[in-house]
Design a protein around this motif. Structure first.
Motif, PDB file in Angstrom:
ATOM      1  N   UNK A  26      66.135  71.578  26.664  1.00 26.64           N
ATOM      2  CA  UNK A  26      64.818  71.041  27.018  1.00 26.64           C
ATOM      3  C   UNK A  26      64.204  71.781  28.197  1.00 26.64           C
ATOM      4  N   UNK A  27      65.053  72.463  28.986  1.00 26.22           N
ATOM      5  CA  UNK A  27      64.554  73.151  30.178  1.00 26.22           C
ATOM      6  C   UNK A  27      64.215  74.625  29.917  1.00 26.22           C
ATOM      7  N   UNK A  28      64.510  75.133  28.718  1.00 26.34           N
ATOM      8  CA  UNK A  28      64.264  76.536  28.430  1.00 26.34           C
ATOM      9  C   UNK A  28      62.775  76.859  28.544  1.00 26.34           C
ATOM     10  N   UNK A  29      62.473  77.938  29.251  1.00 25.16           N
ATOM     11  CA  UNK A  29      61.086  78.364  29.392  1.00 25.16           C
ATOM     12  C   UNK A  29      60.368  77.770  30.577  1.00 25.16           C
ATOM     13  N   UNK A  30      60.974  76.788  31.229  1.00 22.81           N
ATOM     14  CA  UNK A  30      60.336  76.183  32.389  1.00 22.81           C
ATOM     15  C   UNK A  30      60.727  76.938  33.655  1.00 22.81           C
ATOM     16  N   UNK A  31      59.802  77.064  34.620  1.00 26.67           N
ATOM     17  CA  UNK A  31      60.126  77.812  35.843  1.00 26.67           C
ATOM     18  C   UNK A  31      61.149  77.113  36.715  1.00 26.67           C
ATOM     19  N   UNK A  32      61.167  75.795  36.701  1.00 28.27           N
ATOM     20  CA  UNK A  32      62.127  75.023  37.480  1.00 28.27           C
ATOM     21  C   UNK A  32      62.595  73.832  36.657  1.00 28.27           C
ATOM     22  N   UNK A  33      63.728  73.257  37.067  1.00 23.76           N
ATOM     23  CA  UNK A  33      64.221  72.052  36.419  1.00 23.76           C
ATOM     24  C   UNK A  33      63.305  70.882  36.752  1.00 23.76           C
ATOM     25  N   UNK A  34      62.949  70.118  35.755  1.00 22.30           N
ATOM     26  CA  UNK A  34      62.070  68.973  35.975  1.00 22.30           C
ATOM     27  C   UNK A  34      62.739  67.944  36.867  1.00 22.30           C
ATOM     28  N   UNK A  35      61.962  67.349  37.747  1.00 22.46           N
ATOM     29  CA  UNK A  35      62.498  66.344  38.649  1.00 22.46           C
ATOM     30  C   UNK A  35      62.803  65.054  37.911  1.00 22.46           C
TER      31      UNK A  35
END
Length: 379
Positions: A2-11
């Protein structure tokens, strides 16, 4: 995924803001954060982090039980006030030791040095460290952060555990000179084994008489790649060996080498390695000093290794080097450059491409016994 492609890990810590303007409603979810003023960086915004009241932080991930009494330093960090707390060490349900009660104010820490009796320790496995406060609440995790100026602060926790290596081991070397390379845990491990370790600078390396007061000199991993002065220091180290010293060099790579003349005789490095950590190892010279003194090395000592056997083995080396080991990956030709020993003058030159820098922090008993043989070869 779910975190692939995101600049940072969602809070995971979000607040919901709801705005009502006339007949319109706007809802936003924003991460909880706080802002502080840094004298150099200005306003710094960091995500809100939730921490346990206590972080239990053993200073070493491995306990080498080679003496009757073993010390284990543990740092206790208090994020909140704790009263009448005790630090305990357990193996499963068995209590090994426990401290007297202590109290810590919030935002302070203390260092507790535990004394463990070798006879009370298991032959292997892990010990669990926990702090229990007066209310009976138990804390058994280490809080760590990853912090860089260009990244948000990342926090993670892991169980507060240490690996026990309780093995019959002898080491006759007592004073070791260590030459910094790219960084490894070798000095700390040698100190746990009871050795006095001095990290030496270039000036000391050039003073052969001073080096000869040490039982062995150990060079850190990739020292040829990270220390350009090695081009001028190696002749002095060879002179140290020739006059009776023991030099143990760990692996180097082919990139940015300060010199290619690593040994007293030719031993060109090659991009040859054994990547299978359980690859079969043959002891081709079972009575060789590195295989017998002060610990008898058998094929069993190569069990339980992690990640790999070794890398950047010397290839087509001079026939005067002795190669007591042979190994290979599956369906590959045997390689004999993992460990080389050269009697040179009155001393010994040892080149080790085995990944001992991985095995020792992982608590692999056989690797520890072999490393003790390398540094003890001249004593």
């Amino acid at each position: 995924s779910a975190f692939l492609g995101k600049p940072t890990t969602s809070s995971a810590l979000l607040c919901r803001l709801r705005f009502v303007v006339g007949s319109y409603t706007l809802t936003r979810h924003l991460p909880l954060s706080y802002k502080k003023l840094d004298p150099l960086r200005g306003d710094v915004i960091e995500p809100l982090r939730i921490v346990p009241r206590i972080s239990v932080e053993p200073l070493s991930s491995v306990v080498f039980a080679t003496t009757p009494t073993v010390t284990l330093p543990v740092r206790i960090r208090a994020f909140g006030h704790v009263t009448n707390a005790r630090l305990s060490v357990t193996r499963g349900t068995a209590l090994i030791t426990q401290t007297q009660p202590f109290t810590l104010r919030a935002s302070t820490d203390t260092l507790i040095t535990l004394s463990l009796q070798r006879n009370d320790l298991p032959p292997g496995g892990e010990l669990e460290l926990r702090v229990t406060d007066v209310s009976g609440t138990s804390y058994g995790r280490t809080v760590s952060t990853i912090s860089y100026d260009h990244l948000p602060v990342l926090q993670y926790t892991r169980p507060a555990r240490v690996t026990v290596v309780n093995t019959n081991l002898k080491i006759t070397a007592k004073r070791i000179a260590y030459i910094d390379g790219a960084g490894d845990n070798i000095p700390d491990i040698l100190r746990q084994l009871g050795c006095v370790v001095d990290v030496v600078n270039d000036e000391t390396i050039l003073r052969t008489d001073e080096l000869l007061t040490y039982d062995a000199v150990v060079a850190g991993i990739r020292v040829i790649n990270t220390r350009k002065s090695m081009k001028y220091l190696l002749p002095a180290l060879h002179a140290y060996v020739e006059r009776g010293g023991t030099l143990v060099m760990q692996y180097n790579t082919l990139q940015d080498m300060a010199t290619r003349d690593i040994g007293p005789y030719p031993m060109p490095l090659a991009n040859r390695r054994v990547t299978e950590e359980d690859a079969a190892v043959t002891i081709t010279l079972p009575e060789h000093r590195l295989m017998t003194y002060p610990n008898r090395i058998t094929e069993q000592d190569f069990s339980g290794w992690v990640q790999e056997r070794g890398l950047y083995f010397p290839y087509e080396f001079d026939a005067r080097y002795e190669a007591p080991l042979s190994m290979s990956d599956s369906k590959e030709q045997p390689l004999t450059g993992a460990l080389l020993h050269l009697p040179y003058g009155k001393g010994r030159f040892i080149y080790c491409s085995l990944s001992l820098f991985r095995q020792l922090p992982a608590g692999v008993p056989g690797a520890l016994r072999l490393f003790a043989n390398l540094v003890s070869a001249g004593r």
